[in-house]
Motif scaffolding. Structure first.
Motif, PDB file in Angstrom:
ATOM      1  N   THR A 117       0.841  -1.185   0.000  1.00 47.08           N
ATOM      2  CA  THR A 117       0.000   0.000   0.000  1.00 47.08           C
ATOM      3  C   THR A 117       0.882   1.243   0.000  1.00 47.08           C
ATOM      4  O   THR A 117       2.109   1.152   0.161  1.00 47.08           O
ATOM      5  N   VAL A 118       0.259   2.388  -0.216  1.00 45.68           N
ATOM      6  CA  VAL A 118       0.957   3.674  -0.121  1.00 45.68           C
ATOM      7  C   VAL A 118       0.241   4.520   0.917  1.00 45.68           C
ATOM      8  O   VAL A 118      -0.993   4.654   0.891  1.00 45.68           O
ATOM      9  N   ALA A 119       1.016   5.097   1.829  1.00 43.21           N
ATOM     10  CA  ALA A 119       0.475   5.982   2.859  1.00 43.21           C
ATOM     11  C   ALA A 119       0.765   7.424   2.462  1.00 43.21           C
ATOM     12  O   ALA A 119       1.934   7.794   2.291  1.00 43.21           O
ATOM     13  N   ARG A 120      -0.278   8.208   2.286  1.00 44.67           N
ATOM     14  CA  ARG A 120      -0.056   9.622   1.958  1.00 44.67           C
ATOM     15  C   ARG A 120       0.633  10.312   3.133  1.00 44.67           C
ATOM     16  O   ARG A 120       0.439   9.948   4.298  1.00 44.67           O
ATOM     17  N   GLN A 121       1.436  11.302   2.822  1.00 42.69           N
ATOM     18  CA  GLN A 121       2.295  11.893   3.845  1.00 42.69           C
ATOM     19  C   GLN A 121       1.513  12.561   4.981  1.00 42.69           C
ATOM     20  O   GLN A 121       2.034  12.731   6.090  1.00 42.69           O
ATOM     21  N   GLU A 122       0.211  12.902   4.729  1.00 44.53           N
ATOM     22  CA  GLU A 122      -0.587  13.555   5.768  1.00 44.53           C
ATOM     23  C   GLU A 122      -0.917  12.629   6.935  1.00 44.53           C
ATOM     24  O   GLU A 122      -1.306  13.109   8.012  1.00 44.53           O
ATOM     25  N   ALA A 126       6.865  11.200  10.716  1.00 43.18           N
ATOM     26  CA  ALA A 126       8.207  10.825  10.265  1.00 43.18           C
ATOM     27  C   ALA A 126       9.257  11.124  11.321  1.00 43.18           C
ATOM     28  O   ALA A 126       9.225  12.180  11.970  1.00 43.18           O
ATOM     29  N   LYS A 127      10.186  10.193  11.470  1.00 38.60           N
ATOM     30  CA  LYS A 127      11.374  10.382  12.303  1.00 38.60           C
ATOM     31  C   LYS A 127      12.589  10.318  11.390  1.00 38.60           C
ATOM     32  O   LYS A 127      12.462  10.334  10.175  1.00 38.60           O
ATOM     33  N   GLN A 128      13.767  10.205  11.955  1.00 38.98           N
ATOM     34  CA  GLN A 128      14.974  10.277  11.140  1.00 38.98           C
ATOM     35  C   GLN A 128      15.062   9.147  10.125  1.00 38.98           C
ATOM     36  O   GLN A 128      15.360   9.382   8.961  1.00 38.98           O
ATOM     37  N   SER A 129      14.779   7.927  10.525  1.00 37.15           N
ATOM     38  CA  SER A 129      14.901   6.799   9.601  1.00 37.15           C
ATOM     39  C   SER A 129      13.715   5.849   9.706  1.00 37.15           C
ATOM     40  O   SER A 129      13.820   4.695   9.304  1.00 37.15           O
ATOM     41  N   SER A 130      12.612   6.349  10.235  1.00 38.06           N
ATOM     42  CA  SER A 130      11.420   5.508  10.350  1.00 38.06           C
ATOM     43  C   SER A 130      10.169   6.381  10.298  1.00 38.06           C
ATOM     44  O   SER A 130      10.238   7.605  10.455  1.00 38.06           O
ATOM     45  N   ILE A 131       9.034   5.739  10.097  1.00 37.77           N
ATOM     46  CA  ILE A 131       7.742   6.440  10.083  1.00 37.77           C
ATOM     47  C   ILE A 131       6.735   5.613  10.867  1.00 37.77           C
ATOM     48  O   ILE A 131       6.876   4.388  10.995  1.00 37.77           O
ATOM     49  N   THR A 132       5.721   6.299  11.397  1.00 36.92           N
ATOM     50  CA  THR A 132       4.602   5.638  12.062  1.00 36.92           C
ATOM     51  C   THR A 132       3.309   6.110  11.403  1.00 36.92           C
ATOM     52  O   THR A 132       3.131   7.310  11.162  1.00 36.92           O
ATOM     53  N   ILE A 133       2.416   5.175  11.120  1.00 33.19           N
ATOM     54  CA  ILE A 133       1.138   5.490  10.480  1.00 33.19           C
ATOM     55  C   ILE A 133       0.161   5.917  11.561  1.00 33.19           C
ATOM     56  O   ILE A 133      -0.050   5.206  12.555  1.00 33.19           O
ATOM     57  N   THR A 134      -0.465   7.081  11.393  1.00 27.81           N
ATOM     58  CA  THR A 134      -1.290   7.674  12.451  1.00 27.81           C
ATOM     59  C   THR A 134      -2.786   7.473  12.252  1.00 27.81           C
ATOM     60  O   THR A 134      -3.570   7.782  13.150  1.00 27.81           O
ATOM     61  N   GLU A 135      -3.217   6.986  11.084  1.00 27.42           N
ATOM     62  CA  GLU A 135      -4.635   6.788  10.813  1.00 27.42           C
ATOM     63  C   GLU A 135      -4.849   5.432  10.150  1.00 27.42           C
ATOM     64  O   GLU A 135      -3.896   4.827   9.649  1.00 27.42           O
ATOM     65  N   PRO A 136      -6.107   4.953  10.120  1.00 23.68           N
ATOM     66  CA  PRO A 136      -6.368   3.662   9.464  1.00 23.68           C
ATOM     67  C   PRO A 136      -5.917   3.703   7.999  1.00 23.68           C
ATOM     68  O   PRO A 136      -6.104   4.699   7.309  1.00 23.68           O
ATOM     69  N   LEU A 137      -5.332   2.636   7.534  1.00 25.20           N
ATOM     70  CA  LEU A 137      -4.813   2.567   6.164  1.00 25.20           C
ATOM     71  C   LEU A 137      -5.064   1.176   5.621  1.00 25.20           C
ATOM     72  O   LEU A 137      -4.569   0.192   6.165  1.00 25.20           O
ATOM     73  N   ARG A 138      -5.825   1.089   4.575  1.00 25.98           N
ATOM     74  CA  ARG A 138      -6.136  -0.201   3.969  1.00 25.98           C
ATOM     75  C   ARG A 138      -5.036  -0.620   3.003  1.00 25.98           C
ATOM     76  O   ARG A 138      -4.213   0.195   2.563  1.00 25.98           O
ATOM     77  N   ALA A 139      -5.042  -1.879   2.679  1.00 27.81           N
ATOM     78  CA  ALA A 139      -4.104  -2.397   1.680  1.00 27.81           C
ATOM     79  C   ALA A 139      -4.446  -1.838   0.304  1.00 27.81           C
ATOM     80  O   ALA A 139      -5.589  -1.519  -0.001  1.00 27.81           O
ATOM     81  N   ASP A 140      -3.426  -1.682  -0.519  1.00 33.02           N
ATOM     82  CA  ASP A 140      -3.571  -1.297  -1.926  1.00 33.02           C
ATOM     83  C   ASP A 140      -4.097   0.136  -2.103  1.00 33.02           C
ATOM     84  O   ASP A 140      -4.694   0.466  -3.123  1.00 33.02           O
ATOM     85  N   ALA A 141      -3.858   0.993  -1.154  1.00 36.36           N
ATOM     86  CA  ALA A 141      -4.322   2.376  -1.261  1.00 36.36           C
ATOM     87  C   ALA A 141      -3.380   3.198  -2.132  1.00 36.36           C
ATOM     88  O   ALA A 141      -2.163   3.006  -2.107  1.00 36.36           O
ATOM     89  N   ASP A 142      -3.952   4.115  -2.905  1.00 39.66           N
ATOM     90  CA  ASP A 142      -3.221   5.136  -3.663  1.00 39.66           C
ATOM     91  C   ASP A 142      -2.131   4.567  -4.567  1.00 39.66           C
ATOM     92  O   ASP A 142      -1.051   5.158  -4.723  1.00 39.66           O
TER      93      ASP A 142
END
Length: 413
Positions: A117-122, A126-142
């Motif tokens: 899937t793709v997580a839109r940046q909104e 983001a941290k220095q070398s990692s990210i955390t997803i803050t909202e529900p995100l389905r597979a195969d998005a965007d």
């Protein structure tokens, strides 16, 4: 009321509007074809089908600025991913994601292998070398998947397709650089009549024997608005001059459009001179108002085919006949054999009967979700002032009074 009952046009032998339309379709052959670069083909008609040579998109790509992720499960919310690189649009970076990994990606960037899937940046923290997803995100998005819009070998456009701005854009995106199209017709307009002033400075205007030329500017503007180049000539009502003009022009042009000289007056030379120059008559006189003495003929030799549309002299008849028959002829020459597009609309006031079928200039509008048409005054064939307001032609049946609320056929202008 717009019109009164009239016996004019009731004589035998007149063909109907539908018969005239059918004859033009049957007797008109499309012009030859030519190859053009796509950017030079605007306002032409395709002469061949076009099939896609590639998939669209040609590769799977991101629909947003964000992060391509690889994860298991239905929802990536609150999961943390290791960022291993970046992919820009047009870039050739190659990545293969493993579970728990992500790649910074921009709109149009190529999706790396194993992306789920793709997580839109909104919705990403983001941290220095990692990210955390803050909202529900389905597979195969965007994700724009390869071939989801067009698959290779799919029919993109058919023969007869009009090449509008949108059509050219769509073909360009599919990698089409050259098209085969029908040639546009070479057109000459012949304005006949000794009474027609060729300019506002004509000295004979002072003697009140001349009228300002409306037909020349009308037809020139009509052709320009329909993306045709045209040559406009004025010729006098002299049999030798008309004969010589047809003799010269019949092999130089694809279409000759005349105004005036097609009725039965002593100085109406268009029809006899056309026949004298080898033109074959396909019809003459239509049971319609305005434009009864409409004349359609063609000339053909081994090298050339020329069509003649002889319009009446009254300018309203010229306008109406070009909107119906002129457009049909010129479109058919370019491989567009679709009949005229009529819409249904509701009449707002009564119209008296006439023995001829009529084209009446009206104003079309939407009223509480209904398409309505309102007749205009000054419908005589020598009057044009209502064209300032008219936005449609309404086809009114013969021999029947039409009442408010009746549905009628409408041709949009």
């Amino acid at each position: 009321m717009v019109a009164t009952v009239s016996a004019c046009g009731a004589e035998k032998g007149l063909i109907s509007i539908d018969q005239a339309i059918e004859i033009i379709l049957q007797q008109t052959q499309p012009l030859s074809i030519e190859n053009k670069v796509l950017q030079a083909s605007l306002h032409h008609y395709l002469a061949e089908d076009i099939h896609a040579q590639v998939n669209l998109p040609t590769f799977s790509q991101s629909a947003v600025d964000g992060y391509a992720l690889c994860f298991d499960g239905e929802n990536a919310q609150d999961q943390t991913f290791e960022v291993i690189g970046e992919i820009r649009a047009g870039g050739d970076q190659q990545f293969q994601l493993n579970h728990g990994q992500a790649v910074r990606i921009f709109t149009g960037g190529k999706i790396p292998e194993n992306t789920t899937t793709v997580a839109r940046q909104e919705i990403v923290q983001a941290k220095q070398s990692s990210i955390t997803i803050t909202e529900p995100l389905r597979a195969d998005a965007d994700i724009r998947h390869v071939g989801e819009e067009v698959s290779k070998e799919q029919l993109l456009a058919e023969r007869g397709q009009y090449l509008s701005v949108g059509a050219i854009a769509a073909l360009s995106m599919a990698g089409v650089f050259e098209v085969t199209v029908f040639k546009q017709p070479k057109i000459a307009v012949l304005i006949t009549g000794d009474e027609v002033a060729t300019s506002s400075n004509d000295p004979s205007m002072d003697a009140s024997s001349k009228v300002f030329d409306a037909n020349g500017p009308l037809l020139q503007a009509w052709c320009q608005s329909n993306h045709f180049q045209v040559d406009v000539l004025h010729i006098v009502d002299d049999e030798a001059v008309v004969n010589d003009t047809f003799h010269r022009l019949k092999t130089q042009y694809d279409v000759l459009i005349t105004t005036g000289g097609v009725s039965v007056g002593d100085y109406d030379y268009v029809r006899p001179c056309a026949l004298n120059n080898g033109f074959t008559q396909h019809f003459w006189k239509v049971k319609q108002k305005p434009g009864k003495p409409l004349f359609f003929a063609s000339f053909q030799n081994q090298d050339h085919h020329c069509y003649l549309l002889g319009l009446p002299g009254n300018p309203a008849a010229v306008y109406v006949c070009m909107q119906v028959y002129g457009k049909l002829l010129l479109n058919t020459l370019q491989g567009n054999c679709n009949t005229l597009q009529w819409f249904s609309a509701t009449l707002t006031q009564p119209i008296k009967a006439d023995q001829r079928e009529r084209f009446i200039r009206m104003v079309m509008a939407f009223d509480q979700g209904r398409l309505t048409v309102q007749p205009l005054a000054k419908q005589q064939s020598h009057m044009l002032s209502n064209l300032m307001q008219a936005n449609c032609l309404v086809r009114v049946p013969s021999d029947r009074q039409c009442e408010a609320g009746d549905p009628l056929q409408v041709l949009m202008l």
